[in-house]
Motif scaffolding. Structure first.
Motif, PDB file in Angstrom:
ATOM      1  N   CYS A  64     -23.609 -15.002   1.059  1.00  0.00           N
ATOM      2  CA  CYS A  64     -23.723 -14.268   0.000  1.00  0.00           C
ATOM      3  C   CYS A  64     -24.101 -14.575  -1.393  1.00  0.00           C
ATOM      4  O   CYS A  64     -23.744 -15.941  -1.452  1.00  0.00           O
ATOM      5  N   THR A  65     -24.364 -13.957  -2.225  1.00  0.00           N
ATOM      6  CA  THR A  65     -24.671 -14.442  -3.664  1.00  0.00           C
ATOM      7  C   THR A  65     -23.818 -14.003  -4.697  1.00  0.00           C
ATOM      8  O   THR A  65     -24.077 -14.045  -5.799  1.00  0.00           O
ATOM      9  N   LEU A  66     -22.602 -13.250  -4.169  1.00  0.00           N
ATOM     10  CA  LEU A  66     -21.654 -12.822  -5.219  1.00  0.00           C
ATOM     11  C   LEU A  66     -20.727 -13.857  -5.920  1.00  0.00           C
ATOM     12  O   LEU A  66     -20.134 -14.572  -5.164  1.00  0.00           O
ATOM     13  N   GLN A  67     -20.500 -13.491  -7.127  1.00  0.00           N
ATOM     14  CA  GLN A  67     -19.383 -14.405  -7.858  1.00  0.00           C
ATOM     15  C   GLN A  67     -18.234 -13.560  -7.916  1.00  0.00           C
ATOM     16  O   GLN A  67     -18.193 -12.302  -7.611  1.00  0.00           O
ATOM     17  N   ASP A  68     -17.058 -14.264  -8.304  1.00  0.00           N
ATOM     18  CA  ASP A  68     -15.918 -13.716  -8.429  1.00  0.00           C
ATOM     19  C   ASP A  68     -15.798 -12.210  -9.107  1.00  0.00           C
ATOM     20  O   ASP A  68     -15.190 -11.293  -8.672  1.00  0.00           O
ATOM     21  N   GLU A  69     -16.543 -12.140 -10.332  1.00  0.00           N
ATOM     22  CA  GLU A  69     -16.415 -10.895 -11.143  1.00  0.00           C
ATOM     23  C   GLU A  69     -17.142  -9.873 -10.390  1.00  0.00           C
ATOM     24  O   GLU A  69     -16.772  -8.734 -10.408  1.00  0.00           O
ATOM     25  N   HIS A  70     -18.129 -10.194  -9.592  1.00  0.00           N
ATOM     26  CA  HIS A  70     -18.691  -9.085  -8.652  1.00  0.00           C
ATOM     27  C   HIS A  70     -17.782  -8.610  -7.549  1.00  0.00           C
ATOM     28  O   HIS A  70     -17.654  -7.518  -7.243  1.00  0.00           O
ATOM     29  N   VAL A  71     -17.071  -9.387  -6.778  1.00  0.00           N
ATOM     30  CA  VAL A  71     -16.135  -9.072  -5.909  1.00  0.00           C
ATOM     31  C   VAL A  71     -14.992  -8.339  -6.569  1.00  0.00           C
ATOM     32  O   VAL A  71     -14.335  -7.321  -6.065  1.00  0.00           O
ATOM     33  N   ILE A  72     -14.565  -8.676  -7.771  1.00  0.00           N
ATOM     34  CA  ILE A  72     -13.491  -8.056  -8.675  1.00  0.00           C
ATOM     35  C   ILE A  72     -13.973  -6.536  -8.810  1.00  0.00           C
ATOM     36  O   ILE A  72     -13.202  -5.355  -8.489  1.00  0.00           O
ATOM     37  N   GLU A  73     -15.200  -6.354  -9.263  1.00  0.00           N
ATOM     38  CA  GLU A  73     -15.806  -4.998  -9.626  1.00  0.00           C
ATOM     39  C   GLU A  73     -15.717  -4.165  -8.431  1.00  0.00           C
ATOM     40  O   GLU A  73     -15.684  -3.108  -8.260  1.00  0.00           O
ATOM     41  N   LEU A  74     -16.367  -4.750  -7.405  1.00  0.00           N
ATOM     42  CA  LEU A  74     -16.415  -4.251  -5.823  1.00  0.00           C
ATOM     43  C   LEU A  74     -14.848  -3.816  -5.356  1.00  0.00           C
ATOM     44  O   LEU A  74     -14.713  -2.806  -4.949  1.00  0.00           O
ATOM     45  N   ALA A  75     -13.946  -4.574  -5.654  1.00  0.00           N
ATOM     46  CA  ALA A  75     -12.726  -4.191  -5.154  1.00  0.00           C
ATOM     47  C   ALA A  75     -12.041  -3.217  -5.936  1.00  0.00           C
ATOM     48  O   ALA A  75     -11.210  -2.247  -5.351  1.00  0.00           O
ATOM     49  N   HIS A  76     -12.298  -2.946  -7.233  1.00  0.00           N
ATOM     50  CA  HIS A  76     -11.816  -1.855  -8.067  1.00  0.00           C
ATOM     51  C   HIS A  76     -12.787  -0.640  -7.631  1.00  0.00           C
ATOM     52  O   HIS A  76     -12.169   0.372  -7.758  1.00  0.00           O
ATOM     53  N   THR A  77     -13.869  -0.632  -7.092  1.00  0.00           N
ATOM     54  CA  THR A  77     -14.639   0.355  -6.569  1.00  0.00           C
ATOM     55  C   THR A  77     -14.038   1.144  -5.340  1.00  0.00           C
ATOM     56  O   THR A  77     -14.179   2.245  -4.975  1.00  0.00           O
ATOM     57  N   CYS A  78     -13.485   0.328  -4.487  1.00  0.00           N
ATOM     58  CA  CYS A  78     -13.250   0.386  -3.342  1.00  0.00           C
ATOM     59  C   CYS A  78     -11.761   1.109  -2.930  1.00  0.00           C
ATOM     60  O   CYS A  78     -10.832   0.785  -2.242  1.00  0.00           O
ATOM     61  N   VAL A  79     -11.125   2.133  -3.890  1.00  0.00           N
ATOM     62  CA  VAL A  79      -9.908   2.595  -3.988  1.00  0.00           C
ATOM     63  C   VAL A  79      -9.941   3.430  -2.432  1.00  0.00           C
ATOM     64  O   VAL A  79     -10.928   4.211  -2.280  1.00  0.00           O
ATOM     65  N   GLY A  80      -8.834   3.220  -1.962  1.00  0.00           N
ATOM     66  CA  GLY A  80      -8.564   3.721  -0.474  1.00  0.00           C
ATOM     67  C   GLY A  80      -9.079   3.156   0.729  1.00  0.00           C
ATOM     68  O   GLY A  80      -8.942   3.662   1.640  1.00  0.00           O
ATOM     69  N   TYR A  81      -9.795   2.070   0.479  1.00  0.00           N
ATOM     70  CA  TYR A  81     -10.303   1.471   1.619  1.00  0.00           C
ATOM     71  C   TYR A  81      -9.370   0.696   2.213  1.00  0.00           C
ATOM     72  O   TYR A  81      -8.781  -0.212   1.470  1.00  0.00           O
ATOM     73  N   VAL A  82      -9.146   0.590   3.514  1.00  0.00           N
ATOM     74  CA  VAL A  82      -8.074  -0.255   4.044  1.00  0.00           C
ATOM     75  C   VAL A  82      -8.921  -1.430   4.761  1.00  0.00           C
ATOM     76  O   VAL A  82     -10.121  -1.558   4.507  1.00  0.00           O
ATOM     77  N   PRO A  83      -8.070  -2.472   5.238  1.00  0.00           N
ATOM     78  CA  PRO A  83      -8.993  -3.690   5.675  1.00  0.00           C
ATOM     79  C   PRO A  83     -10.265  -3.202   6.420  1.00  0.00           C
ATOM     80  O   PRO A  83     -11.254  -4.020   6.593  1.00  0.00           O
ATOM     81  N   ALA A  84      -9.817  -2.575   7.575  1.00  0.00           N
ATOM     82  CA  ALA A  84     -10.983  -2.094   8.535  1.00  0.00           C
ATOM     83  C   ALA A  84     -12.230  -1.581   7.796  1.00  0.00           C
ATOM     84  O   ALA A  84     -13.433  -1.798   8.139  1.00  0.00           O
ATOM     85  N   ASP A  85     -11.785  -0.777   6.656  1.00  0.00           N
ATOM     86  CA  ASP A  85     -13.052  -0.138   5.980  1.00  0.00           C
ATOM     87  C   ASP A  85     -13.838  -1.404   5.272  1.00  0.00           C
ATOM     88  O   ASP A  85     -15.024  -1.212   5.313  1.00  0.00           O
ATOM     89  N   LEU A  86     -13.150  -1.970   4.682  1.00  0.00           N
ATOM     90  CA  LEU A  86     -13.613  -3.352   4.081  1.00  0.00           C
ATOM     91  C   LEU A  86     -14.510  -4.171   4.723  1.00  0.00           C
ATOM     92  O   LEU A  86     -15.713  -4.632   4.718  1.00  0.00           O
ATOM     93  N   MET A  87     -13.956  -4.323   6.132  1.00  0.00           N
ATOM     94  CA  MET A  87     -14.873  -5.223   6.965  1.00  0.00           C
ATOM     95  C   MET A  87     -16.041  -4.376   7.545  1.00  0.00           C
ATOM     96  O   MET A  87     -17.270  -4.810   7.567  1.00  0.00           O
ATOM     97  N   SER A  88     -15.872  -3.126   7.825  1.00  0.00           N
ATOM     98  CA  SER A  88     -17.080  -2.418   8.051  1.00  0.00           C
ATOM     99  C   SER A  88     -18.167  -2.369   7.007  1.00  0.00           C
ATOM    100  O   SER A  88     -19.386  -2.303   6.991  1.00  0.00           O
ATOM    101  N   LEU A  89     -17.765  -2.218   5.545  1.00  0.00           N
ATOM    102  CA  LEU A  89     -18.388  -2.403   4.299  1.00  0.00           C
ATOM    103  C   LEU A  89     -19.225  -3.519   4.464  1.00  0.00           C
ATOM    104  O   LEU A  89     -20.604  -3.804   4.377  1.00  0.00           O
ATOM    105  N   VAL A  90     -18.684  -4.730   4.812  1.00  0.00           N
ATOM    106  CA  VAL A  90     -19.606  -6.044   4.638  1.00  0.00           C
ATOM    107  C   VAL A  90     -20.130  -6.175   5.858  1.00  0.00           C
ATOM    108  O   VAL A  90     -21.623  -6.476   5.690  1.00  0.00           O
TER     109      VAL A  90
END
Length: 104
Positions: A35-61
């Motif tokens: 991936c080409t993501l920097q930490d600030e991109h992952v932080i932005e994505l983490a704030h966007t994914c409210v209500g996502y459980v770990p399985a949802d995050l795995m599905s997202l990736v």
């Protein structure tokens, strides 16, 4: 809260992960892929994914990886020398349209 039945008829309430926990989960999942993501991109994505459980995050990736591989023939999609597709922030944001939050 996500509730799951436990042993002896107990119920354990599990809260969805916080933004910091989602950041840690996403960082761990993305380290396993290109991936080409920097930490600030992952932080932005983490704030966007409210209500996502770990399985949802795995599905997202996984969905973003699928989108990257299915569009790897497109010259605008970055890839490594061996044509391994790279997950970008745009692909993850597109994957958000397909993967919903389980804990909303």
């Amino acid at each position: 809260f996500l509730t799951r039945p436990g042993r002896l008829d107990c119920h354990i309430a599990l809260a969805p992960p916080t933004a910091t926990q989602r950041f840690d989960i996403l960082t761990s999942l993305l380290q396993q892929s290109q991936c080409t993501l920097q930490d600030e991109h992952v932080i932005e994505l983490a704030h966007t994914c409210v209500g996502y459980v770990p399985a949802d995050l795995m599905s997202l990736v996984r969905r973003a990886a699928f989108l990257a591989s299915s569009s790897s023939s497109n010259l605008s999609t970055p890839s490594l020398e061996d044509n391994t597709p790279i997950i970008t922030l745009d692909l993850l944001q597109n994957a958000l349209n397909d993967v919903g939050a389980s804990a909303l």
